[in-house]
Design an enzyme around this catalytic site. Sequence first.
Site, short mmCIF file in Angstrom:
data_model
loop_
_atom_site.label_atom_id
_atom_site.label_comp_id
_atom_site.label_asym_id
_atom_site.label_seq_id
_atom_site.Cartn_x
_atom_site.Cartn_y
_atom_site.Cartn_z
N GLY A 73 40.80 37.71 35.44
CA GLY A 73 41.19 38.90 34.67
C GLY A 73 42.68 38.95 34.40
N GLY A 110 37.70 33.46 34.80
CA GLY A 110 36.99 33.19 36.05
C GLY A 110 35.97 32.07 35.91
NE ARG A 162 41.04 33.68 44.05
CZ ARG A 162 40.14 34.51 43.54
NH1 ARG A 162 39.36 35.22 44.32
NH2 ARG A 162 40.04 34.66 42.24
P1 ADP Z 1 35.25 33.71 31.69
O1 ADP Z 1 34.88 34.22 33.06
O2 ADP Z 1 35.72 32.30 31.71
O3 ADP Z 1 36.16 34.64 30.97
P2 ADP Z 1 32.85 34.86 30.55
O4 ADP Z 1 32.67 35.65 31.78
O5 ADP Z 1 33.25 35.56 29.30
O6 ADP Z 1 33.89 33.66 30.82
O7 ADP Z 1 31.50 34.10 30.18
C1 ADP Z 1 30.86 33.22 31.05
C2 ADP Z 1 29.38 33.29 30.88
O8 ADP Z 1 28.99 33.10 29.52
C3 ADP Z 1 28.67 32.23 31.67
O9 ADP Z 1 27.89 32.84 32.67
C4 ADP Z 1 27.78 31.51 30.64
O10 ADP Z 1 26.48 31.22 31.12
C5 ADP Z 1 27.72 32.53 29.54
N1 ADP Z 1 27.37 31.89 28.25
C6 ADP Z 1 28.06 30.98 27.55
N2 ADP Z 1 27.37 30.60 26.46
C7 ADP Z 1 26.21 31.29 26.47
C8 ADP Z 1 25.06 31.34 25.61
N3 ADP Z 1 25.00 30.58 24.51
N4 ADP Z 1 24.05 32.17 25.94
C9 ADP Z 1 24.13 32.93 27.06
N5 ADP Z 1 25.16 32.93 27.90
C10 ADP Z 1 26.19 32.12 27.62
MG MG Z 2 33.48 35.73 33.73
#
Ligand code: ADP
Ligand code: MG
Length: 405
Positions: free
Chosen positions: A386, A363, A35
């Site tokens: 976000g 994130g 960053r």
């Molecule tokens: P981002 O931050 O990219 O928007 P999210 O915060 O929505 O993504 O999701 C990320 C989390 O989702 C990770 O910690 C990952 O371990 C979890 N995840 C993805 N697939 C599964 C699954 N099948 N079961 C449990 N957790 C999952």
């Molecule tokens: Mg996330």
Amino acid sequence: MLTVDQLKDLKGKRVLVRVDFNVPLKDGTIRDDNRIVAALPTIKKLTSMGAKVVLMSHLGKIKHKEAPEVVEQQKKKNDMKVVVARLSELLGQPVTFCPDLTGKDFHYFVDTLENGGVLLCQNTRYEKGEEKNDPLLAKEWASAVDVFVMDAFGSAHRAHASTYGVPELLKAEGKPVACGYLVEKEIASLMRCVDVHPEDRPYVAILGGFKVSDKIKVIDSLLRKCDKILIGGAMAYTFAKAQGKNIGTSPVENDQLDYARKCLEEANGRIILPLDSVATNGFENWTEKIVTTDQNIPEGFEGMDIGPKTIELFKKEIGSAKMIFWNGPMGVFEQKDFQAGTIAICEAIRALHGKAFSVCGGGDSAAAVKEFGYKDDFSHVSTGGGASLEMIENDGHLPGVDILK
Ligand code: ADP
Ligand code: MG
């Protein structure tokens, strides 16, 4: 909206730059300086023009409602001073630290800065009024400077004093407010995913991650814009259950089943769900790992990643896309056994060799892309988790960006 390049006659002017120095810390040291690096082009441009550069950022969380000794602890943990040495090293010039955010001393630090000098202020969240966009605080900060530059994309979805109150006041006084290089690139890349040009079709979105409920507005928005939406990650199991599949003990949001059905209906075949899963008999201390033969998961097992058939299907869809927006990992990528789905998406994007425009926002997804070494294969990996999602949700509008217009 003005950009840094359009700012003229900055010699001797006090320029407040809202940067995103909310760096991850471990045991009081910087774990990842991405960053800080991302803010350098804007800072260097301004110093080269002889501006007095005043940097402000938040760092971590400070909960002013807690007991005073807890607040003190949080302040100690999130002292912006930790950034000074690294910033100075990266800029190749000294950086002065200003421990005050208000009062005589604050103004003295700003006013005595030499032309081309850099001043880093204390964590903006030390001030109670920052997150409330307190008008008095915004006024004090605005009164100390002549120009405002917004380069903290990761904070642009928040209307705080340093992201919203200050530019609002300066604008009203007819003073220049502009976006920095980082924000400029973020907006250009994300706007392309919002205002879709015909030559960017087929436009394929890839969605994953944990919760459907976190992403409802994103899904709604992408349904209106995309040709296909590939869904993986934990959220795929809510969609599978909505279609009457057995999902074993996979994570599911039962209160989102109706929403999932509504999406599937509206999508009219444009939502592509996994064909198979990698599943285990537990989340952490599992002893058995299987690949399912279809969309059903046996009793006592939970889906942890997309399976090989899904990987092939998703690769094919990505291979024919002209534009891709990706948010949310395909599996539990924090565990080695369930990284394959997320890595396969990265590989499919690498295989496009830049022939499609690809953006990763979110994130955890952005962290996965960097961790697995695919950052350079994307046209853009957003620095704002976000903020990038809100940009998609709100058709390109963010408070900290709109106020610059
Ligand atoms: P981002 O931050 O990219 O928007 P999210 O915060 O929505 O993504 O999701 C990320 C989390 O989702 C990770 O910690 C990952 O371990 C979890 N995840 C993805 N697939 C599964 C699954 N099948 N079961 C449990 N957790 C999952
Ligand atoms: Mg996330």
